[in-house]
Design an enzyme around this catalytic site. Structure first.
Site, PDB file in Angstrom:
ATOM      1  N   CYS A 145       0.816  -1.230   0.000  1.00 35.14           N
ATOM      2  CA  CYS A 145       0.000   0.000   0.000  1.00 35.14           C
ATOM      3  C   CYS A 145       0.841   1.267   0.000  1.00 35.14           C
ATOM      4  O   CYS A 145       0.337   2.357  -0.286  1.00 35.14           O
ATOM      5  CB  CYS A 145      -0.945   0.012   1.198  1.00 35.14           C
ATOM      6  SG  CYS A 145      -2.006  -1.418   1.258  1.00 35.14           S
ATOM      7  N   HIS A 285      -3.383   7.185   3.247  1.00 35.36           N
ATOM      8  CA  HIS A 285      -3.855   5.887   2.759  1.00 35.36           C
ATOM      9  C   HIS A 285      -5.210   5.616   3.409  1.00 35.36           C
ATOM     10  O   HIS A 285      -5.440   5.970   4.567  1.00 35.36           O
ATOM     11  CB  HIS A 285      -2.848   4.797   3.138  1.00 35.36           C
ATOM     12  CG  HIS A 285      -3.273   3.431   2.703  1.00 35.36           C
ATOM     13  ND1 HIS A 285      -3.651   3.163   1.408  1.00 35.36           N
ATOM     14  CD2 HIS A 285      -3.397   2.257   3.382  1.00 35.36           C
ATOM     15  CE1 HIS A 285      -3.979   1.882   1.310  1.00 35.36           C
ATOM     16  NE2 HIS A 285      -3.846   1.310   2.483  1.00 35.36           N
ATOM     17  N   ASN A 315     -10.255   0.120   0.252  1.00 34.61           N
ATOM     18  CA  ASN A 315      -8.793   0.145   0.221  1.00 34.61           C
ATOM     19  C   ASN A 315      -8.307  -0.447  -1.106  1.00 34.61           C
ATOM     20  O   ASN A 315      -8.544  -1.617  -1.379  1.00 34.61           O
ATOM     21  CB  ASN A 315      -8.274  -0.677   1.419  1.00 34.61           C
ATOM     22  CG  ASN A 315      -6.761  -0.758   1.477  1.00 34.61           C
ATOM     23  OD1 ASN A 315      -6.055  -0.283   0.595  1.00 34.61           O
ATOM     24  ND2 ASN A 315      -6.261  -1.380   2.541  1.00 34.61           N
TER      25      ASN A 315
HETATM   26  N1  COA Z   1     -19.192  -8.134   9.239  1.00 33.84           N
HETATM   27  C1  COA Z   1     -19.637  -8.418  10.457  1.00 33.84           C
HETATM   28  N2  COA Z   1     -18.847  -8.794  11.475  1.00 33.84           N
HETATM   29  C2  COA Z   1     -17.525  -8.847  11.217  1.00 33.84           C
HETATM   30  C3  COA Z   1     -16.991  -8.562   9.964  1.00 33.84           C
HETATM   31  C4  COA Z   1     -17.880  -8.203   8.951  1.00 33.84           C
HETATM   32  N3  COA Z   1     -17.469  -7.901   7.709  1.00 33.84           N
HETATM   33  N4  COA Z   1     -15.654  -8.722  10.028  1.00 33.84           N
HETATM   34  C5  COA Z   1     -15.364  -9.081  11.268  1.00 33.84           C
HETATM   35  N5  COA Z   1     -16.491  -9.169  12.000  1.00 33.84           N
HETATM   36  C6  COA Z   1     -16.634  -9.556  13.378  1.00 33.84           C
HETATM   37  C7  COA Z   1     -15.497 -10.433  13.868  1.00 33.84           C
HETATM   38  O1  COA Z   1     -15.750 -11.777  13.521  1.00 33.84           O
HETATM   39  C8  COA Z   1     -15.568 -10.215  15.351  1.00 33.84           C
HETATM   40  O2  COA Z   1     -16.571 -11.021  15.889  1.00 33.84           O
HETATM   41  P1  COA Z   1     -16.334 -11.760  17.315  1.00 33.84           P
HETATM   42  O3  COA Z   1     -16.120 -10.646  18.289  1.00 33.84           O
HETATM   43  O4  COA Z   1     -17.592 -12.506  17.479  1.00 33.84           O
HETATM   44  O5  COA Z   1     -15.118 -12.593  17.119  1.00 33.84           O
HETATM   45  C9  COA Z   1     -16.026  -8.764  15.466  1.00 33.84           C
HETATM   46  O6  COA Z   1     -16.585  -8.408  14.197  1.00 33.84           O
HETATM   47  C10 COA Z   1     -14.930  -7.794  15.809  1.00 33.84           C
HETATM   48  O7  COA Z   1     -13.821  -8.106  15.011  1.00 33.84           O
HETATM   49  P2  COA Z   1     -12.524  -7.232  15.040  1.00 33.84           P
HETATM   50  O8  COA Z   1     -11.489  -7.811  14.123  1.00 33.84           O
HETATM   51  O9  COA Z   1     -12.110  -6.940  16.437  1.00 33.84           O
HETATM   52  O10 COA Z   1     -13.097  -5.886  14.431  1.00 33.84           O
HETATM   53  P3  COA Z   1     -12.387  -4.511  14.291  1.00 33.84           P
HETATM   54  O11 COA Z   1     -13.176  -3.484  14.966  1.00 33.84           O
HETATM   55  O12 COA Z   1     -10.919  -4.596  14.625  1.00 33.84           O
HETATM   56  O13 COA Z   1     -12.493  -4.254  12.738  1.00 33.84           O
HETATM   57  C11 COA Z   1     -11.140  -4.416  10.775  1.00 33.84           C
HETATM   58  C12 COA Z   1     -11.904  -5.174  11.840  1.00 33.84           C
HETATM   59  C13 COA Z   1     -10.479  -5.406   9.842  1.00 33.84           C
HETATM   60  C14 COA Z   1     -12.116  -3.551  10.008  1.00 33.84           C
HETATM   61  C15 COA Z   1     -10.073  -3.515  11.468  1.00 33.84           C
HETATM   62  O14 COA Z   1      -9.346  -4.275  12.395  1.00 33.84           O
HETATM   63  C16 COA Z   1      -9.120  -2.898  10.494  1.00 33.84           C
HETATM   64  O15 COA Z   1      -9.497  -2.035   9.713  1.00 33.84           O
HETATM   65  N6  COA Z   1      -7.854  -3.290  10.544  1.00 33.84           N
HETATM   66  C17 COA Z   1      -6.843  -2.715   9.690  1.00 33.84           C
HETATM   67  C18 COA Z   1      -7.018  -3.228   8.278  1.00 33.84           C
HETATM   68  C19 COA Z   1      -6.039  -2.653   7.325  1.00 33.84           C
HETATM   69  O16 COA Z   1      -5.579  -1.560   7.507  1.00 33.84           O
HETATM   70  N7  COA Z   1      -5.685  -3.422   6.305  1.00 33.84           N
HETATM   71  C20 COA Z   1      -4.925  -3.043   5.197  1.00 33.84           C
HETATM   72  C21 COA Z   1      -3.621  -2.474   5.486  1.00 33.84           C
HETATM   73  S1  COA Z   1      -2.957  -1.675   4.121  1.00 33.84           S
END
Ligand code: COA
Length: 358
Positions: A145, A285, A315
């Site tokens: 990225c 980003h 993204n």
């Molecule tokens: N829809 C519904 N629920 C979802 C989901 C979706 N699309 N994706 C994950 N969940 C659930 C998980 O299963 C979890 O459930 P559980 O508590 O029963 O296990 C819950 O939501 C929370 O998951 P978590 O991973 O803690 O959520 P979060 O608030 O951290 O958000 C991301 C997840 C991926 C959106 C976030 O962590 C993020 O943006 N991370 C960085 C990603 C990134 O920058 N990537 C690219 C880098 S260049």
């Protein structure tokens, strides 16, 4: 100040294309070699829109979850007939037109991508062919990225050294090809797109006045596309295991993303004796709107001076900052001296920033 297109809660269509940049040569006919400027930009987004409600029919998710946890409402998906080189070529054509130059004037093409058409040759070579950039050398650059930031920095060094006058930097990704559409943790986040910039010692446009590049390979496994390389060459087994899809430890990546982007932005602000108030526009980003908000808060840059388009595209990896910069240039009025700060992080980990002066 002109309201920001695509800022939080203002979903707008991509702005009309119009260029105010003019190409100039000094009276002696000699171009000054003291600066590297972005003399043209362009972007291309595939037509097909995949909305959160479309995703509700594919995996166990909801528009409400995606919107509140990421800020994304929809993303673009390239057609099977559109490989990454096609997205890149269209964005590049627009940037070249914006710069007011001919494709033959480009001496180097740097292509930032990790979803190239094939593993070999470099997708930059296909773009070179498509553009008819017959005098250009071409290579791909792998910084996930952060690829566009790395690419701009490399282009600047070539231009400042005098080795090349005119370099095209293209960032394009077809992430839909490496997304596991059954994994709700990742499939809601990504989209396809491309952006490009012409960097030159000749012509008008914002000057690249600083850049900062960093990496930390010790956490490479947090964000990885494990299959298809020499570690896990493609076999039936690697495909069955889904190793050809992007894997991510979301929460961990989130934390590092905030730290890295703040670090990248602060480094340049400090090095150039600036304060956050001096940054006219931050183009970060776009991986998660909550990451962007936290970065803005820690830097002390208010939301109205941060360009956000994540709700429309998700993204797009390296393409994200390039598309963001192109749209930001078209939807804002800048004055001479205005500072624009690009900042990104990504797999590697890599992160970095580029400071522009209008
Ligand atoms: N829809 C519904 N629920 C979802 C989901 C979706 N699309 N994706 C994950 N969940 C659930 C998980 O299963 C979890 O459930 P559980 O508590 O029963 O296990 C819950 O939501 C929370 O998951 P978590 O991973 O803690 O959520 P979060 O608030 O951290 O958000 C991301 C997840 C991926 C959106 C976030 O962590 C993020 O943006 N991370 C960085 C990603 C990134 O920058 N990537 C690219 C880098 S260049």
């Amino acid at each position: 100040m002109t309201p920001l297109a695509g800022s939080p809660n203002t979903p707008l269509e991509p702005p009309e294309r119009h260029s105010t940049r003019q190409r100039t040569v000094s009276p002696s006919g000699q171009a000054a070699r003291k600066s590297a400027r972005i003399i043209g930009t362009g972007s291309y987004l595939p037509e097909k829109v995949l909305t959160n409600s479309d995703l509700e029919k594919m995996v166990d998710t909801s528009d409400e979850w995606i919107t509140t946890r990421t800020g994304i409402k929809e993303r673009r998906i390239a057609s099977p007939e559109e490989p990454t080189s096609s997205l890149a070529t269209e964005a590049a054509r627009r940037a070249i037109e914006d710069a007011g130059i001919a494709a033959e004037e480009i001496q180097l093409i740097i292509m930032a991508t990790f979803t190239g058409d094939v593993l070999m040759p470099a997708t930059a070579c296909l773009v070179q062919k498509n553009l008819g950039a017959t005098r250009a050398a071409a290579f791909d650059l792998s910084a996930a990225c952060t690829g566009f930031i790395y690419g701009l920095s490399v282009a600047k060094q070539f231009v400042l050294s005098g080795f090349y006058d005119t370099v095209l930097v293209v960032a394009a990704e077809k992430l839909s090809c490496v997304t596991d559409w059954t994994d709700r943790n990742t499939c809601v986040l990504f989209g396809d797109g491309a952006g490009a910039a012409v960097v030159s010692s000749q012509g008008e446009g914002p000057r690249i006045i600083g850049e900062y590049l960093a990496s930390d390979g010790s956490i490479y496994e947090l964000l990885i596309l494990p299959g298809g390389g020499s570690l896990h060459p493609p076999t039936h087994q690697t495909v069955d295991q889904g190793l050809h899809f992007l894997k991510m430890s979301g929460r961990e990546v989130f934390k590092h993303a905030v730290t890295c982007m703040v670090d990248g932005a602060q480094k340049l602000i400090t090095q150039h004796n600036l304060s956050p108030q001096d940054i006219r526009l931050l183009v970060p980003h776009q991986a998660n709107k909550r990451i962007i908000s936290e970065v803005g808060k820690r830097l002390g840059i208010p939301a109205e001076r941060i360009y956000v388009n994540i709700e429309r595209y998700g993204n797009m990896s390296a393409a994200t900052t390039s598309v963001g910069m192109d749209e930001a240039f078209r939807s804002n009025q800048f004055n001479p001296g205005d500072k624009i700060l690009l900042v990104a992080f990504g797999g590697g980990f890599t992160w970095g920033s580029v400071l522009l002066e209008w």
